[in-house]
Write a protein that holds these residues in place. Sequence first.
Motif, short mmCIF file in Angstrom:
data_model
loop_
_atom_site.label_atom_id
_atom_site.label_comp_id
_atom_site.label_asym_id
_atom_site.label_seq_id
_atom_site.Cartn_x
_atom_site.Cartn_y
_atom_site.Cartn_z
N ALA A 1 0.81 -1.22 0.00
CA ALA A 1 0.00 0.00 0.00
C ALA A 1 0.84 1.28 0.00
CB ALA A 1 -0.97 0.00 1.18
N PRO A 2 1.94 1.39 0.79
CA PRO A 2 2.73 2.63 0.73
C PRO A 2 3.24 2.94 -0.68
CG PRO A 2 3.33 1.36 2.66
CD PRO A 2 2.44 0.48 1.84
N ALA A 3 3.69 1.91 -1.40
CA ALA A 3 4.18 2.14 -2.76
C ALA A 3 3.07 2.67 -3.66
CB ALA A 3 4.75 0.83 -3.32
N ILE A 4 1.88 2.09 -3.53
CA ILE A 4 0.75 2.52 -4.36
C ILE A 4 0.36 3.96 -4.03
CG2 ILE A 4 -1.65 2.06 -4.95
CD1 ILE A 4 -1.13 -0.89 -4.31
N ILE A 5 0.31 4.27 -2.74
CA ILE A 5 -0.09 5.62 -2.32
C ILE A 5 0.93 6.66 -2.78
CG2 ILE A 5 -0.42 7.10 -0.30
CD1 ILE A 5 -1.56 4.59 1.13
N ILE A 6 2.20 6.37 -2.58
CA ILE A 6 3.25 7.33 -2.97
C ILE A 6 3.28 7.51 -4.48
CG2 ILE A 6 5.75 7.71 -3.03
CD1 ILE A 6 5.83 6.26 -0.28
N GLY B 1 4.26 4.45 22.50
CA GLY B 1 2.82 4.44 22.32
C GLY B 1 2.32 5.69 21.62
N ILE B 2 2.86 6.84 21.98
CA ILE B 2 2.46 8.09 21.33
C ILE B 2 2.79 8.06 19.85
CG2 ILE B 2 3.00 10.56 21.18
CD1 ILE B 2 3.34 10.51 24.25
N VAL B 3 3.99 7.57 19.52
CA VAL B 3 4.39 7.50 18.11
C VAL B 3 3.47 6.58 17.32
CG1 VAL B 3 6.21 6.65 16.58
CG2 VAL B 3 6.80 8.12 18.51
N VAL B 4 3.14 5.43 17.88
CA VAL B 4 2.26 4.50 17.18
C VAL B 4 0.88 5.12 16.98
CG1 VAL B 4 1.10 2.25 17.31
CG2 VAL B 4 3.51 2.46 17.97
N MET B 5 0.35 5.80 17.99
CA MET B 5 -0.94 6.47 17.84
C MET B 5 -0.89 7.52 16.73
SD MET B 5 -2.74 6.95 21.57
CE MET B 5 -1.35 7.70 22.40
N LEU B 6 0.19 8.29 16.69
CA LEU B 6 0.32 9.33 15.67
C LEU B 6 0.44 8.74 14.27
CD1 LEU B 6 2.63 11.86 17.53
CD2 LEU B 6 0.35 12.34 16.64
N ILE B 7 1.10 7.60 14.14
CA ILE B 7 1.18 6.95 12.83
C ILE B 7 -0.24 6.69 12.31
CG2 ILE B 7 1.83 4.83 11.62
CD1 ILE B 7 4.25 4.65 13.53
N GLY B 8 -1.08 6.10 13.16
CA GLY B 8 -2.44 5.82 12.73
C GLY B 8 -3.24 7.08 12.46
N LEU B 9 -3.19 8.05 13.38
CA LEU B 9 -3.99 9.27 13.24
C LEU B 9 -3.62 10.06 11.99
CD1 LEU B 9 -4.12 10.51 16.94
CD2 LEU B 9 -6.04 9.70 15.57
N THR B 10 -2.34 10.16 11.69
CA THR B 10 -1.93 10.97 10.53
C THR B 10 -2.16 10.26 9.21
OG1 THR B 10 0.36 10.18 10.78
CG2 THR B 10 -0.20 12.25 11.85
N GLY C 1 -8.48 1.75 -0.25
CA GLY C 1 -8.89 2.61 0.84
C GLY C 1 -9.71 1.90 1.89
N GLY C 2 -10.60 0.99 1.47
CA GLY C 2 -11.42 0.26 2.42
C GLY C 2 -10.59 -0.56 3.38
N GLY C 3 -9.53 -1.21 2.85
CA GLY C 3 -8.64 -1.98 3.71
C GLY C 3 -7.70 -1.10 4.51
N ALA C 4 -7.15 -0.08 3.85
CA ALA C 4 -6.16 0.78 4.51
C ALA C 4 -6.77 1.57 5.65
CB ALA C 4 -5.53 1.73 3.49
N LEU C 5 -8.00 2.04 5.48
CA LEU C 5 -8.63 2.83 6.54
C LEU C 5 -8.71 2.03 7.83
CD1 LEU C 5 -10.04 5.47 7.31
CD2 LEU C 5 -12.19 4.45 6.54
N LEU C 6 -9.07 0.75 7.72
CA LEU C 6 -9.16 -0.08 8.92
C LEU C 6 -7.77 -0.37 9.49
CD1 LEU C 6 -10.92 -1.67 10.85
CD2 LEU C 6 -10.77 -3.62 9.30
N PHE D 1 -5.08 1.52 9.29
CA PHE D 1 -4.58 2.72 9.94
C PHE D 1 -5.26 2.93 11.30
CE2 PHE D 1 -3.88 4.54 5.43
CZ PHE D 1 -2.76 3.74 5.27
N SER D 2 -6.56 2.66 11.34
CA SER D 2 -7.29 2.82 12.60
C SER D 2 -6.79 1.82 13.64
CB SER D 2 -8.78 2.64 12.36
OG SER D 2 -9.26 3.60 11.42
N MET D 3 -6.47 0.61 13.20
CA MET D 3 -5.96 -0.40 14.13
C MET D 3 -4.56 -0.04 14.63
SD MET D 3 -8.28 -2.59 14.69
CE MET D 3 -7.34 -3.89 15.48
N ILE D 4 -3.79 0.65 13.80
CA ILE D 4 -2.48 1.12 14.25
C ILE D 4 -2.67 2.08 15.42
CG2 ILE D 4 -0.48 2.54 13.64
CD1 ILE D 4 -0.69 1.40 10.80
N PHE D 5 -3.63 2.99 15.29
CA PHE D 5 -3.91 3.92 16.38
C PHE D 5 -4.31 3.17 17.66
CE2 PHE D 5 -7.30 6.08 18.77
CZ PHE D 5 -6.56 7.12 19.31
N SER D 6 -5.18 2.19 17.52
CA SER D 6 -5.63 1.46 18.70
C SER D 6 -4.49 0.66 19.33
CB SER D 6 -6.79 0.53 18.36
OG SER D 6 -6.40 -0.51 17.49
#
Length: 457
Positions: A47-52, A149-158, A359-364, A366-371
């Motif tokens: 996914a990162p390659a596709i997005i970039i 933990g803060i860094v992992v949350m920020l990865i998901g949120l951003t 997007g359908g897969g990535a959104l979930l 990314f949200s799980m990264i935050f959690s």
Amino acid sequence: MATDSSEGSGPSSGPRIAYGIEEQPPLPKATLLGVQHVLAMFLGNVAPAIIIAGALGALSGQTAYLVQVALVVAGAATIVQAYPIGPVGARLPIVMGTSFPFVGAIIGIGNTYGLAAVFGACLVGALVESTIGFSFGRVKQFFPPLVNGIVVMLIGLTLIPVGMDYLAGGAGAADYGAIENLALGGLVLAVTLALNQLFDGFLRIASVFVGIVAGYLAAIPLGMVDFSAVQSAGWLALPELLPYGVAFEPGAIVTVTFLYVTTAMETIGDISGTTSAVGRDATEDELKGGLIADGVMSAVGSLVGAFPNTSFSQNVGLVNLTGVASRHVVAIGGAFLLVLGFVPKVGAVVSAMPAPVLGGGALLVFSMIFSSGVRIIYDDVALTHRNMTIVATSIGLGLAVKLRPEALAQLPQDAQLFFGSGLITGGFAALILNVVLPEDAPLSDRTAADTTVSADD
């Protein structure tokens, strides 16, 4: 059930495991288990390659190649983690893949300085992470669970807004927000959630992958998939050396180097999580070797046009879930990734994926990264006034610059690039505040103390 007595089995000595780190399951079973690891990480790796590629005009038409090298480097790095080369590698079942935290910064650097500066910064930053690995004993105190933990949350949120853009059809797309895009992305999300929550075993582990496949198949009769690139792609190809060149821009290097520091935190956590599956703590040699491999293999990747690699947390969860901690199984998964990467048609099939499906897969994801970051804070960090202040300040600053980047428009260009990343601003704040703010007692202790004082009065 096979066990590794040196690593513990049964309730008296640690968690029950099916196969220890040094054990080898029968080849047919090991092969299936290795493929399972590939399925668990496949989307996160490509996914990162596709997005970039979609965000940088200079990479137009290069998506299939970027997917190809993402698979090759992930496979090689995974094998090195399982079977170290000298000090490079943890000798553990660590699955490697393309790192999401770099996505925003790479897009910013690519649009500002060009592709050569992207890979020059990735190369230098990777060498810095390798240096952190070699000197890990002297710097580990700067990476406590609070900061991690803060860094992992920020990865998901951003990254959540990126996932939503793709679900809606892709940022800037003429059909952005079209009903068919939202429906297709929603289908992927619904299938993934259903499999993840209502099933066990393979379907739960591979829920994101199966959801993506379901969405991909649904998109074909809707005319949303173009297979022309697949037909023209070859069956065998090797990565190219320096396909986009290298250039060294100080601002880009500083930005990417800090991101390597954040992914080092992630790798530390993943190595610790892997060894906990066999009932023991990670050794310093394992942590050092894992970090060195993270940096060295990312440096190798930058030479062939691959983006930075890091350990994949979902595969750590898979090790804990299945009780299969064999490094030989993970190496088989790495071999599968290598084979897939040498076949351009695979990259072409993946790159033909419609944006809403991704997007359908990535959104979930990314949200799980935050959690996952929330869980680190909840499980391992005392909820003191100091620590909650650090969490609030770091998350607040990270989201502020992510949502209102125009507030930094008067800063020099390099400063905009660095502080314009919510992950960097928030992560940097967490690191600094954790060092300068004095420790205090847990809230529960303070409450008890206050009660005692009141009673005395």
